[in-house]
Structure formats: structure tokens, C-alpha cells
Design an enzyme around this catalytic site. Sequence first.
Site, PDB file in Angstrom:
ATOM      1  N   LYS A 104       0.854  -1.295  -0.006  1.00 59.46           N
ATOM      2  CA  LYS A 104      -0.025  -0.025   0.101  1.00 59.46           C
ATOM      3  C   LYS A 104       0.831   1.328  -0.261  1.00 59.46           C
ATOM      4  O   LYS A 104       1.266   2.345  -0.712  1.00 59.46           O
ATOM      5  CB  LYS A 104      -0.991   0.000   1.353  1.00 59.46           C
ATOM      6  N   ARG A 158      11.587  -6.965   4.293  1.00 60.20           N
ATOM      7  CA  ARG A 158      10.819  -5.081   4.873  1.00 60.20           C
ATOM      8  C   ARG A 158      12.271  -4.974   5.776  1.00 60.20           C
ATOM      9  O   ARG A 158      12.789  -5.005   6.731  1.00 60.20           O
ATOM     10  CB  ARG A 158      10.399  -5.327   4.534  1.00 60.20           C
ATOM     11  N   ARG A 171      -8.292   1.210   9.212  1.00 61.28           N
ATOM     12  CA  ARG A 171      -8.451   0.077   9.952  1.00 61.28           C
ATOM     13  C   ARG A 171      -8.879  -1.239  10.635  1.00 61.28           C
ATOM     14  O   ARG A 171      -9.420  -2.874  10.739  1.00 61.28           O
ATOM     15  CB  ARG A 171      -7.117  -0.718  11.808  1.00 61.28           C
ATOM     16  N   ARG A 212      11.737  -2.844  10.533  1.00 58.41           N
ATOM     17  CA  ARG A 212      10.955  -1.840  11.661  1.00 58.41           C
ATOM     18  C   ARG A 212      10.927  -3.070  12.950  1.00 58.41           C
ATOM     19  O   ARG A 212      10.616  -4.557  12.848  1.00 58.41           O
ATOM     20  CB  ARG A 212       9.206  -1.297  11.207  1.00 58.41           C
ATOM     21  N   ARG A 240       0.204  -8.841  13.691  1.00 58.57           N
ATOM     22  CA  ARG A 240       0.502  -7.989  12.467  1.00 58.57           C
ATOM     23  C   ARG A 240      -1.570  -8.916  12.032  1.00 58.57           C
ATOM     24  O   ARG A 240      -2.147  -7.890  11.612  1.00 58.57           O
ATOM     25  CB  ARG A 240       0.922  -7.255  12.236  1.00 58.57           C
TER      26      ARG A 240
END
Length: 208
Positions: free
Chosen positions: A13, A127, A88, A154, A165
Site C-alpha cells: 500500500k 522488509r 483499520r 521495523r 499483525r
Amino acid sequence: MNLVLLGAPGAGKGTLAQQLVAEYGVAHISTGDLLRAAVKGGTALGIQAKKYMDAGELVPDQLVIDLVKERLAADDAQKGFILDGFPRNTVQAVTLDSELSGLHRELDCALLVDVASNVIIDRLSSRRACRDCGYTGTAADEVCPKCAGEMYQRDDDKPETIANRLDVYEKNTAPLVEYYRGQGKLKIVDGQGKIDAVYAAAKEVLGL
Ligand code: AMP
């Protein structure tokens, strides 16, 4: 262009939003980026949000809703916006609808960036993000290819948090697909191809 991007964490996204913003000059409203900036800046919001983010949980609705309201009112969002990571859950989606209608604005569509869950897990694990400019890359990027800044992982992309998550996504956020389908606003793009191919497909789906 008033757009919501839907999709699991790691679906792409943020990357898609950055491409659309670069080409169409609309505002990129990423609640994750806004919250990370608050954490980095040590603000009261950042201090409150950090524990939820580190655990892969959702930050309380009102904190995030206030952030989004402020960004929607900013000058750069008047021409259009791309919401990335918001809403969300259903409370946030309903609040967004009423906030926009109060501003005499409405969403054009919600674009689901569709990626299979095994691909998501691989992507999140590898990532990396740039500490300086926020560029999103992979473990193969030793330094940021855009600004030579330091790339880091992260905290919430570490394996122990990823599972939570994805769980939070399935329970809270995935139902929004039906919410927007019911409004006739849902569009879907396959997010599994190469970055430029996904962008081209997204533009086609959006009629751009
Ligand atoms: P993201 O960068 O969108 O993956 O967001 C990172 C983290 O920020 C999430 O795991 C949540 O803890 C928090 N967050 C971002 N957006 C929201 C939101 N709309 N509602 C609640 N928490 C959020």
C-alpha cells in the site's frame, strides 16, 4: 482522487501510495508513518502509541482518528488524498464516512491490494526501511538507494510481531472489504507482481 488503500501489512500500500502521490500530487496520509514520526519525536501521542505498535496491536481509535482529521483539513489534502493504513476497523470506516460527509467530500473508492498470506509473511520478514527518508526496501538494500541513509528493520516486522499483525488484520481490517463492497466502492488489484506492473494495473483499475 479520494482513495482508501486496503490490504494486509506488507501488501504494498505504501509503495503504491508513493507512486500515485508522485504522479497526481495528492496527499499521502499514512497513519503508520504519522504514528512512527510521533514515536520518533517522543510526543505524548508517540509515547501512548508505542506500546500498541510494538505489540502489533491497533492504536486506540480516537488517537488515530484525530490524526486523520487533522491531515484531511491540511492544505495539501484539499486536492485529494490517499489513505494508507486507515481505516483499520469498522469504527474507523464509519467515522471516516461521517467526517468526509461533514466536509462535503466523499471517497471515490477503496482499492484492495490483494496479496496471498504466504507472500505477505516473506515480504514483511525481509522488509527494511530508511531511517532518513522512509523509503521501503528489502534486506538486500545495505543503504537506502534513494538517499544513502541507514536501512533498518521495523520492530513490528520482527517474526514474533508479524503473526499478531496478520491476526489483527484478519479480525479487524479484512471485514472492511465487505463494508466497501456494500457501498459499491470496492476495487481490487493483484498486488503480487513487480512494483511497476502493480502500479500499471492499479491505474487501470482506477481508470487513471
Ligand atoms: P502500518 O505502517 O500501517 O503497518 O502501521 C504500523 C502500526 O501502527 C500498526 O501495526 C498499528 O499499531 C498502528 N496503526 C497504523 N494505522 C493504524 C490505524 N488506522 N488504527 C490503529 N492503529 C494503527
